[in-house]
Design a protein around this motif. Structure first.
Motif, PDB file in Angstrom:
ATOM      1  N   ILE A 157       0.843  -1.207   0.000  1.00 44.21           N
ATOM      2  CA  ILE A 157       0.000   0.000   0.000  1.00 44.21           C
ATOM      3  C   ILE A 157       0.875   1.253   0.000  1.00 44.21           C
ATOM      4  O   ILE A 157       0.615   2.206  -0.732  1.00 44.21           O
ATOM      5  CB  ILE A 157      -0.977  -0.007   1.192  1.00 44.21           C
ATOM      6  N   TYR A 158       1.936   1.237   0.806  1.00 38.25           N
ATOM      7  CA  TYR A 158       2.867   2.386   0.785  1.00 38.25           C
ATOM      8  C   TYR A 158       3.491   2.542  -0.604  1.00 38.25           C
ATOM      9  O   TYR A 158       3.695   3.661  -1.081  1.00 38.25           O
ATOM     10  CB  TYR A 158       3.956   2.208   1.843  1.00 38.25           C
ATOM     11  N   TYR A 159       3.766   1.410  -1.240  1.00 40.94           N
ATOM     12  CA  TYR A 159       4.324   1.439  -2.604  1.00 40.94           C
ATOM     13  C   TYR A 159       3.332   2.110  -3.565  1.00 40.94           C
ATOM     14  O   TYR A 159       3.712   2.982  -4.350  1.00 40.94           O
ATOM     15  CB  TYR A 159       4.664   0.017  -3.071  1.00 40.94           C
ATOM     16  N   GLN A 179       8.317  14.970  -2.188  1.00 39.79           N
ATOM     17  CA  GLN A 179       8.716  14.565  -0.826  1.00 39.79           C
ATOM     18  C   GLN A 179       7.828  13.430  -0.297  1.00 39.79           C
ATOM     19  O   GLN A 179       8.309  12.484   0.326  1.00 39.79           O
ATOM     20  CB  GLN A 179       8.640  15.772   0.127  1.00 39.79           C
ATOM     21  N   LEU A 180       6.530  13.534  -0.580  1.00 42.28           N
ATOM     22  CA  LEU A 180       5.588  12.503  -0.127  1.00 42.28           C
ATOM     23  C   LEU A 180       5.833  11.177  -0.850  1.00 42.28           C
ATOM     24  O   LEU A 180       5.651  10.106  -0.276  1.00 42.28           O
ATOM     25  CB  LEU A 180       4.142  12.971  -0.331  1.00 42.28           C
ATOM     26  N   ALA A 181       6.260  11.262  -2.109  1.00 40.64           N
ATOM     27  CA  ALA A 181       6.580  10.051  -2.882  1.00 40.64           C
ATOM     28  C   ALA A 181       7.759   9.320  -2.232  1.00 40.64           C
ATOM     29  O   ALA A 181       7.700   8.112  -1.986  1.00 40.64           O
ATOM     30  CB  ALA A 181       6.902  10.410  -4.325  1.00 40.64           C
ATOM     31  N   VAL A 199      12.030  -0.525  -4.286  1.00 38.15           N
ATOM     32  CA  VAL A 199      13.471  -0.209  -4.370  1.00 38.15           C
ATOM     33  C   VAL A 199      13.795   0.412  -5.726  1.00 38.15           C
ATOM     34  O   VAL A 199      14.475   1.442  -5.814  1.00 38.15           O
ATOM     35  CB  VAL A 199      14.326  -1.481  -4.128  1.00 38.15           C
ATOM     36  N   ILE A 200      13.288  -0.200  -6.787  1.00 33.85           N
ATOM     37  CA  ILE A 200      13.551   0.296  -8.151  1.00 33.85           C
ATOM     38  C   ILE A 200      12.924   1.675  -8.352  1.00 33.85           C
ATOM     39  O   ILE A 200      13.546   2.581  -8.907  1.00 33.85           O
ATOM     40  CB  ILE A 200      13.037  -0.712  -9.211  1.00 33.85           C
ATOM     41  N   SER A 201      11.676   1.839  -7.885  1.00 37.90           N
ATOM     42  CA  SER A 201      10.998   3.142  -8.036  1.00 37.90           C
ATOM     43  C   SER A 201      11.773   4.254  -7.348  1.00 37.90           C
ATOM     44  O   SER A 201      11.929   5.354  -7.898  1.00 37.90           O
ATOM     45  CB  SER A 201       9.585   3.083  -7.455  1.00 37.90           C
ATOM     46  N   ASN A 204      15.048   4.931  -9.263  1.00 38.72           N
ATOM     47  CA  ASN A 204      14.733   5.682 -10.488  1.00 38.72           C
ATOM     48  C   ASN A 204      14.426   7.139 -10.174  1.00 38.72           C
ATOM     49  O   ASN A 204      14.826   8.051 -10.903  1.00 38.72           O
ATOM     50  CB  ASN A 204      13.529   5.065 -11.212  1.00 38.72           C
ATOM     51  N   TRP A 205      13.697   7.323  -9.075  1.00 33.15           N
ATOM     52  CA  TRP A 205      13.336   8.695  -8.659  1.00 33.15           C
ATOM     53  C   TRP A 205      14.600   9.520  -8.419  1.00 33.15           C
ATOM     54  O   TRP A 205      14.744  10.623  -8.946  1.00 33.15           O
ATOM     55  CB  TRP A 205      12.491   8.631  -7.388  1.00 33.15           C
ATOM     56  N   TYR A 206      15.522   8.984  -7.606  1.00 33.38           N
ATOM     57  CA  TYR A 206      16.751   9.726  -7.284  1.00 33.38           C
ATOM     58  C   TYR A 206      17.599   9.961  -8.526  1.00 33.38           C
ATOM     59  O   TYR A 206      18.129  11.054  -8.721  1.00 33.38           O
ATOM     60  CB  TYR A 206      17.558   8.978  -6.212  1.00 33.38           C
ATOM     61  N   GLU A 207      17.689   8.955  -9.375  1.00 29.23           N
ATOM     62  CA  GLU A 207      18.497   9.081 -10.597  1.00 29.23           C
ATOM     63  C   GLU A 207      17.938  10.177 -11.502  1.00 29.23           C
ATOM     64  O   GLU A 207      18.646  11.069 -11.948  1.00 29.23           O
ATOM     65  CB  GLU A 207      18.487   7.741 -11.340  1.00 29.23           C
ATOM     66  N   LYS A 208      16.624  10.129 -11.708  1.00 31.92           N
ATOM     67  CA  LYS A 208      15.952  11.080 -12.619  1.00 31.92           C
ATOM     68  C   LYS A 208      16.027  12.505 -12.069  1.00 31.92           C
ATOM     69  O   LYS A 208      16.344  13.451 -12.780  1.00 31.92           O
ATOM     70  CB  LYS A 208      14.488  10.654 -12.791  1.00 31.92           C
ATOM     71  N   ASN A 209      15.766  12.649 -10.776  1.00 35.99           N
ATOM     72  CA  ASN A 209      15.699  13.994 -10.215  1.00 35.99           C
ATOM     73  C   ASN A 209      17.060  14.573  -9.859  1.00 35.99           C
ATOM     74  O   ASN A 209      17.210  15.789  -9.788  1.00 35.99           O
ATOM     75  CB  ASN A 209      14.725  14.017  -9.047  1.00 35.99           C
ATOM     76  N   ALA A 210      18.042  13.702  -9.683  1.00 38.31           N
ATOM     77  CA  ALA A 210      19.419  14.204  -9.495  1.00 38.31           C
ATOM     78  C   ALA A 210      19.913  14.821 -10.794  1.00 38.31           C
ATOM     79  O   ALA A 210      20.599  15.849 -10.799  1.00 38.31           O
ATOM     80  CB  ALA A 210      20.326  13.073  -9.062  1.00 38.31           C
TER      81      ALA A 210
END
Length: 213
Positions: A157-159, A179-181, A199-201, A204-210
Motif C-alpha cells: 500500500i505504501y508502494y 517529498q511525499l513520494a 526499491v527500483i521506483s 529511479n526517482w533519485y536518478e531522474k531527479n538528481a
C-alpha cells in the motif's frame, strides 16, 4: 396448478435448476465455456431470481468475450441481491475494464456502505481515482486501509501511495508531491526490504531527479 406455485412444481423447478447449474459448473471446469453458458441460461429458466446464477453466467460470458451480455447479467445480479459483495465486485470490475469509471466508483463506494471493512474496494477505488488524476482522493482510500490495519501486506500500500505521488509530481512538479513520494517508498522498503518494485521506483526517482537538479 398451471402457474407452478404448488409445492411439487416448486420442488421440480428447484431440482431442474440444480441439475443445469451442476452441469454448467462441470462444463466450465472442463473448459467448455459456450456449453456451460447454455446450462447457466437454462438454470435461469427454472430459477430466474437467483442472483448467484446471474453472477456466474456473467463471469462465464466474460471468458468468451461477450462483455455487453456479461454486463447486463452482472447488473441484474446486483438488482436481485443488493447486499451481495461478490456481485458488486464483479459489476464494478466490468465497469472499470470498460473505462466506465464514474459507474465503477459508484459501485465500489456502495460496497463500502454494505461492508465498511472490505479490503478490495478501497484498493480498486484508489487505483481508479489515481487514473483520473484525483490523487488526494485516491490516497485517502489507501490510507483508510492502513488505518484499519486489516490489510496484511501494507508495504504494498505504501508502494502504491508512492507511485501515485510520483504521477502527481510528474503532472504538477510540486516539491510536496515529490517529498511525499520519497516518504511513502522509503516506508514501503522499511516494511519489506525485499519489495523490489519499491526499491527500483526509489532508485529511479533519485536518478531522474538528481539529473534534473
Amino acid at each position: 396448478s398451471i402457474d407452478g406455485t404448488d409445492p411439487e412444481s416448486k420442488t421440480w423447478k428447484s431440482s431442474q435448476a440444480d441439475y443445469h447449474y451442476s452441469l454448467g459448473e462441470a462444463l466450465s471446469n472442463n473448459g467448455e465455456y459456450e456449453r456451460a453458458i447454455e446450462e447457466f441460461q437454462l438454470t435461469l429458466v427454472y430459477d430466474p431470481e437467483a442472483a448467484s446464477v446471474h453472477s456466474r453466467l456473467s463471469a462465464e460470458l466474460i471468458r468468451v468475450g461477450s462483455i455487453a451480455k456479461a454486463l447486463s447479467h452482472a447488473e441484474t445480479a446486483t438488482q436481485k441481491d443488493p447486499q451481495s459483495i461478490d456481485a458488486h465486485l464483479l459489476l464494478a470490475g466490468l465497469y472499470s475494464t470498460l473505462k466506465m469509471y464514474p459507474k465503477a466508483v459508484e459501485v465500489y463506494k456502495k460496497i463500502l456502505k454494505i461492508d465498511s471493512q472490505n479490503k478490495e474496494a478501497p484498493l480498486y477505488l484508489g487505483a481508479i481515482l489515481a487514473e483520473q488524476k484525483k490523487y488526494d482522493e485516491a490516497i485517502k482510500y489507501f490510507e483508510q486501509l492502513l488505518k484499519a490495519g486489516s490489510y496484511k501486506n501494507d508495504a504494498m500500500i505504501y508502494y502504491y501511495i508512492g507511485k501515485i505521488r510520483i504521477d502527481e509530481f510528474n503532472e504538477t512538479k510540486t516539491q510536496k508531491a515529490g517529498q511525499l513520494a520519497i516518504k511513502a517508498l522509503e516506508k514501503a522498503i522499511e516494511k519489506k526490504p525485499e519489495l523490489v518494485e519499491a526499491v527500483i521506483s526509489l532508485a529511479n526517482w533519485y536518478e531522474k531527479n538528481a539529473q534534473e537538479d
